[in-house]
Scaffold this motif. Structure first.
Motif, PDB file in Angstrom:
ATOM      1  N   THR A   5     -32.291  16.026 -44.610  1.00  0.00           N
ATOM      2  CA  THR A   5     -33.007  16.564 -45.766  1.00  0.00           C
ATOM      3  C   THR A   5     -32.934  18.086 -45.766  1.00  0.00           C
ATOM      4  OG1 THR A   5     -35.182  16.919 -44.738  1.00  0.00           O
ATOM      5  CG2 THR A   5     -34.652  14.665 -45.461  1.00  0.00           C
ATOM      6  N   ILE A   6     -33.353  18.692 -46.877  1.00  0.00           N
ATOM      7  CA  ILE A   6     -33.435  20.144 -46.970  1.00  0.00           C
ATOM      8  C   ILE A   6     -34.376  20.704 -45.900  1.00  0.00           C
ATOM      9  CG2 ILE A   6     -34.191  22.052 -48.440  1.00  0.00           C
ATOM     10  CD1 ILE A   6     -31.539  20.856 -49.275  1.00  0.00           C
ATOM     11  N   GLY A   7     -35.376  19.908 -45.530  1.00  0.00           N
ATOM     12  CA  GLY A   7     -36.339  20.361 -44.533  1.00  0.00           C
ATOM     13  C   GLY A   7     -35.716  20.732 -43.212  1.00  0.00           C
ATOM     14  N   MET A   8     -34.537  20.160 -42.904  1.00  0.00           N
ATOM     15  CA  MET A   8     -33.903  20.440 -41.617  1.00  0.00           C
ATOM     16  C   MET A   8     -33.435  21.886 -41.510  1.00  0.00           C
ATOM     17  SD  MET A   8     -33.448  18.874 -38.833  1.00  0.00           S
ATOM     18  CE  MET A   8     -32.623  19.240 -37.282  1.00  0.00           C
ATOM     19  N   LYS A   9     -33.356  22.594 -42.633  1.00  0.00           N
ATOM     20  CA  LYS A   9     -33.000  24.007 -42.585  1.00  0.00           C
ATOM     21  C   LYS A   9     -34.016  24.809 -41.763  1.00  0.00           C
ATOM     22  CE  LYS A   9     -30.746  24.013 -47.163  1.00  0.00           C
ATOM     23  NZ  LYS A   9     -29.397  24.443 -46.823  1.00  0.00           N
ATOM     24  N   TYR A  10     -35.241  24.306 -41.678  1.00  0.00           N
ATOM     25  CA  TYR A  10     -36.288  25.025 -40.970  1.00  0.00           C
ATOM     26  C   TYR A  10     -36.311  24.726 -39.466  1.00  0.00           C
ATOM     27  CZ  TYR A  10     -38.304  26.085 -45.563  1.00  0.00           C
ATOM     28  OH  TYR A  10     -38.514  26.549 -46.839  1.00  0.00           O
ATOM     29  N   SER A  11     -35.504  23.790 -39.017  1.00  0.00           N
ATOM     30  CA  SER A  11     -35.595  23.342 -37.629  1.00  0.00           C
ATOM     31  C   SER A  11     -35.282  24.453 -36.638  1.00  0.00           C
ATOM     32  CB  SER A  11     -34.648  22.153 -37.402  1.00  0.00           C
ATOM     33  OG  SER A  11     -34.554  21.837 -36.035  1.00  0.00           O
ATOM     34  N   LEU A  12     -34.086  25.029 -36.719  1.00  0.00           N
ATOM     35  CA  LEU A  12     -33.731  26.090 -35.778  1.00  0.00           C
ATOM     36  C   LEU A  12     -34.589  27.330 -36.006  1.00  0.00           C
ATOM     37  CD1 LEU A  12     -31.865  26.785 -33.438  1.00  0.00           C
ATOM     38  CD2 LEU A  12     -30.176  27.607 -35.092  1.00  0.00           C
ATOM     39  N   VAL A  13     -35.003  27.541 -37.251  1.00  0.00           N
ATOM     40  CA  VAL A  13     -35.921  28.645 -37.555  1.00  0.00           C
ATOM     41  C   VAL A  13     -37.199  28.504 -36.734  1.00  0.00           C
ATOM     42  CG1 VAL A  13     -37.247  29.779 -39.384  1.00  0.00           C
ATOM     43  CG2 VAL A  13     -34.976  28.843 -39.885  1.00  0.00           C
ATOM     44  N   SER A  14     -37.637  27.264 -36.512  1.00  0.00           N
ATOM     45  CA  SER A  14     -38.892  27.049 -35.787  1.00  0.00           C
ATOM     46  C   SER A  14     -38.815  27.557 -34.353  1.00  0.00           C
ATOM     47  CB  SER A  14     -39.297  25.575 -35.820  1.00  0.00           C
ATOM     48  OG  SER A  14     -38.531  24.788 -34.923  1.00  0.00           O
ATOM     49  N   ARG A  15     -37.618  27.552 -33.776  1.00  0.00           N
ATOM     50  CA  ARG A  15     -37.463  28.116 -32.418  1.00  0.00           C
ATOM     51  C   ARG A  15     -37.905  29.570 -32.404  1.00  0.00           C
ATOM     52  NH1 ARG A  15     -31.486  29.115 -30.102  1.00  0.00           N
ATOM     53  NH2 ARG A  15     -31.811  31.029 -31.308  1.00  0.00           N
ATOM     54  N   GLU A  16     -37.501  30.317 -33.436  1.00  0.00           N
ATOM     55  CA  GLU A  16     -37.848  31.731 -33.503  1.00  0.00           C
ATOM     56  C   GLU A  16     -39.329  31.923 -33.806  1.00  0.00           C
ATOM     57  OE1 GLU A  16     -35.129  33.697 -32.613  1.00  0.00           O
ATOM     58  OE2 GLU A  16     -34.469  31.629 -32.359  1.00  0.00           O
ATOM     59  N   VAL A  17     -39.884  31.065 -34.665  1.00  0.00           N
ATOM     60  CA  VAL A  17     -41.312  31.165 -34.990  1.00  0.00           C
ATOM     61  C   VAL A  17     -42.157  30.887 -33.751  1.00  0.00           C
ATOM     62  CG1 VAL A  17     -43.179  30.248 -36.415  1.00  0.00           C
ATOM     63  CG2 VAL A  17     -40.899  30.556 -37.406  1.00  0.00           C
ATOM     64  N   ILE A  18     -41.774  29.886 -32.985  1.00  0.00           N
ATOM     65  CA  ILE A  18     -42.507  29.569 -31.753  1.00  0.00           C
ATOM     66  C   ILE A  18     -42.450  30.737 -30.781  1.00  0.00           C
ATOM     67  CG2 ILE A  18     -42.482  28.087 -29.702  1.00  0.00           C
ATOM     68  CD1 ILE A  18     -41.451  25.823 -31.629  1.00  0.00           C
TER      69      ILE A  18
END
Length: 558
Positions: A91-104
């Protein structure tokens, strides 16, 4: 050591009338006069009930706090985010997955830096949690321990989340009824814990243990077990020992420690995401690490573990025979690990492994060194006129070692999946999915849905897939990701056309399109970069700051 010396950062709340406001705020959350004299240990929890990987971590954070308190510290629990790859994939939501590494990483650095914690315990349960926690702790460089939330139990009939993805492909092929798909869906995920094979979560937990940033056995425990509760308590206490000895992440996360992590990932047949994450973790602690290090180490380290996705067993079954500690002892005795690396126990890796018992003689999960599954690494760094800066393939040998075929080009994961499921994709095709890289996606989505559909349709040995995106640890088959430079940045992948002949060769470590340099240059001269897909928000910021996948897709290389 006295508490005065342990309190390197939190001492601002102890003495003097000017610190009264800070003390008043902390009294409201339960501090006593005695607590102000203790070192503060921040417990970073990735709890959320949006995914089974993290649904139990709130309780584990409490246990880590108990351990820190009993050892003479004062624990403070705070939360950071998680997302669920298993839910977002395809899904489009998967675009945020690797981004979450940086947010964490950013959130742990932000909270711990602001609040002045002397030490940190971080507890992660899903793929990006692990590297995100380590990156945050490495930037702060205060005594720290990572705790893995643990692996899930197998589903009914030895199923897991990848079984569900592959069932979708089997149904599209006509080999599985909707009722059977529903039964797998209903029973594959029985409770808390990270996905059960040697996918990205278990791969990264194992790498972090091998690196020395978690306690022995932390990577190989079931999520709902007494061992995991004790692991959390021990981690809380371990931070106080690290404070006493002034041992920081930079003392542990050395170049040799990263080499140990790479070695263990290869021996376990781990996820391609380990390449991306280990490069980013090394960047955070100013250790020079490159794709060539994976090549060099991969030439001498064999694949020994018969674990999913390409193998048969689950992490819970490896836990039952002793986890990864006996494997590390085998590798150490063979001269494949650096035994003098310091760990969060305060001892060296060799000291930690000294009394580790071997695996049971009848086990078949971990092969002996003289009878490996593959004599060298399954993680292949491929270069060539399609990947001048490199790419990453996961080739166990079961798929074959080379593949040549005509390109079938797609500009998104969604379009690719549709054409696989409707039968457009045929045996012999090399699927090209581009504009899914760190900048182009943005976010470098995993291609788990297409690769699972390929396997489910029985095309695993007949279709290859290459992309500037990446792959789930659950992906298997003849797949190449992390192609750099990515298409959005003008990499050669951008000019491939339907019918171009592409060759993937895991023996010569090359990825080539059958075009002359002049023809590639001519096509690139005519190429124009697509407009950015996002102009506001986190995805726009990520696309603007993220580096190449060949450098770990980091966002602070400014």
């Amino acid at each position: 050591m006295s508490n005065d010396k342990r309190r390197q950062y939190s001492s601002q709340v102890v003495d003097g009338p000017t610190k009264a406001p800070a003390r008043a705020m902390l009294r409201a959350v339960g501090f006593t006069d005695e607590d102000f004299k203790k070192p503060q240990v921040g417990i970073a929890s990735t709890w959320s009930n949006l995914t089974p990987c993290n649904m139990h971590i709130d309780k584990l954070a409490v246990e880590a706090g108990v351990g820190a308190d009993e050892a003479g510290g004062k624990s403070i629990i705070f939360n950071t985010i998680t997302i669920s790859d298993g839910i977002a994939n395809g899904t489009i939501g998967m675009k945020y997955s690797l981004v979450s590494r940086e947010v964490i990483a950013d959130s742990i650095e932000t909270v711990a830096g602001c609040e002045g914690f002397d030490g940190i315990v971080a507890i992660g349960g899903c793929d990006k949690n692990m590297p995100g926690c380590i990156i945050g702790m490495a930037r702060l460089n205060r005594p720290s321990v990572f705790v893995y939330g643990g692996t899930i139990a197998p589903g009914k009939n030895h199923t897991d989340i990848i079984s569900v993805f592959e069932a979708v492909g089997a149904h599209a092929k006509g080999d599985m009824s909707l009722i059977d798909v529903k039964q797998i869906e209903d029973t594959a995920i029985p409770g808390p814990g990270a996905c059960g094979g040697m996918y990205t979560a278990n791969t990264m937990a194992s790498a972090i243990e091998a690196m020395g940033m978690s306690l022995p056995n932390s990577s190989a425990q079931n999520a709902t077990s007494d061992h995991k509760i004790q692991d959390c308590r021990d981690a809380g206490a371990a931070v106080l020992n690290l404070l006493d000895r002034d041992i920081k992440p930079s003392d542990i996360m050395t170049r040799e420690a990263f080499e140990n992590a790479i070695t263990v990932v290869i021996a376990l047949g781990g996820s391609t995401n380990a390449v991306l994450h280990l490069l980013a973790m090394a960047h955070a602690v100013n250790v020079e690490l490159s794709l060539e290090d994976f090549v060099r180490i991969g030439e001498r380290v064999p694949v020994l573990a018969d674990l999913r996705p390409s193998g048969h067993y689950m992490m819970s079954e490896l836990v039952a025979i002793g986890g990864i500690q006996p494997l590390m002892k085998i590798l150490l005795d063979a001269g494949l690990l650096h035994g003098d690396c310091l760990t969060v126990t305060g001892n060296t890796l060799a000291e930690n492994l000294k009394d580790v018992a071997p695996y049971p003689s009848e086990q078949t999960i971990i092969r002996p060194l003289d009878n490996p599954i593959k004599k060298d690494s399954h993680l292949r760094i491929l270069r060539g006129n399609l990947a001048p800066e490199g790419s990453v393939a996961k080739i166990t040998g079961k798929e074959g070692l080379a593949f040549t075929g005509p390109a079938r080009v797609f500009a998104s994961e969604e379009e690719t999946l549709e054409r696989i499921l409707d039968g457009t994709v045929k045996a012999g095709d090399v699927l090209v999915i581009r504009y899914e890289g760190p900048k182009g996606g943005p976010g470098m989505r995993e291609m788990l849905s297409p690769t699972s559909a390929i396997m489910g349709k029985g095309l695993g040995q007949d279709v290859a897939l290459i992309t500037d995106g990446r792959f789930s640890g659950g992906s298997h088959g003849f797949v190449v990701g992390h192609i750099s430079p990515e298409a959005q940045s003008g990499g050669p992948l951008a000019i491939v056309e339907d019918g171009d002949i592409i060759t993937i060769d895991a023996e010569t470590n090359t990825l080539e399109v059958n075009l002359s340099d002049a023809e590639i240059a001519e096509r690139l001269a005519k190429w124009q970069a697509p407009a950015p897909r996002y102009n506001r928000g986190v995805l726009a910021k990520y696309a603007h700051t993220v580096s190449s996948a060949s450098l770990g897709a980091v966002t602070d290389d400014l």
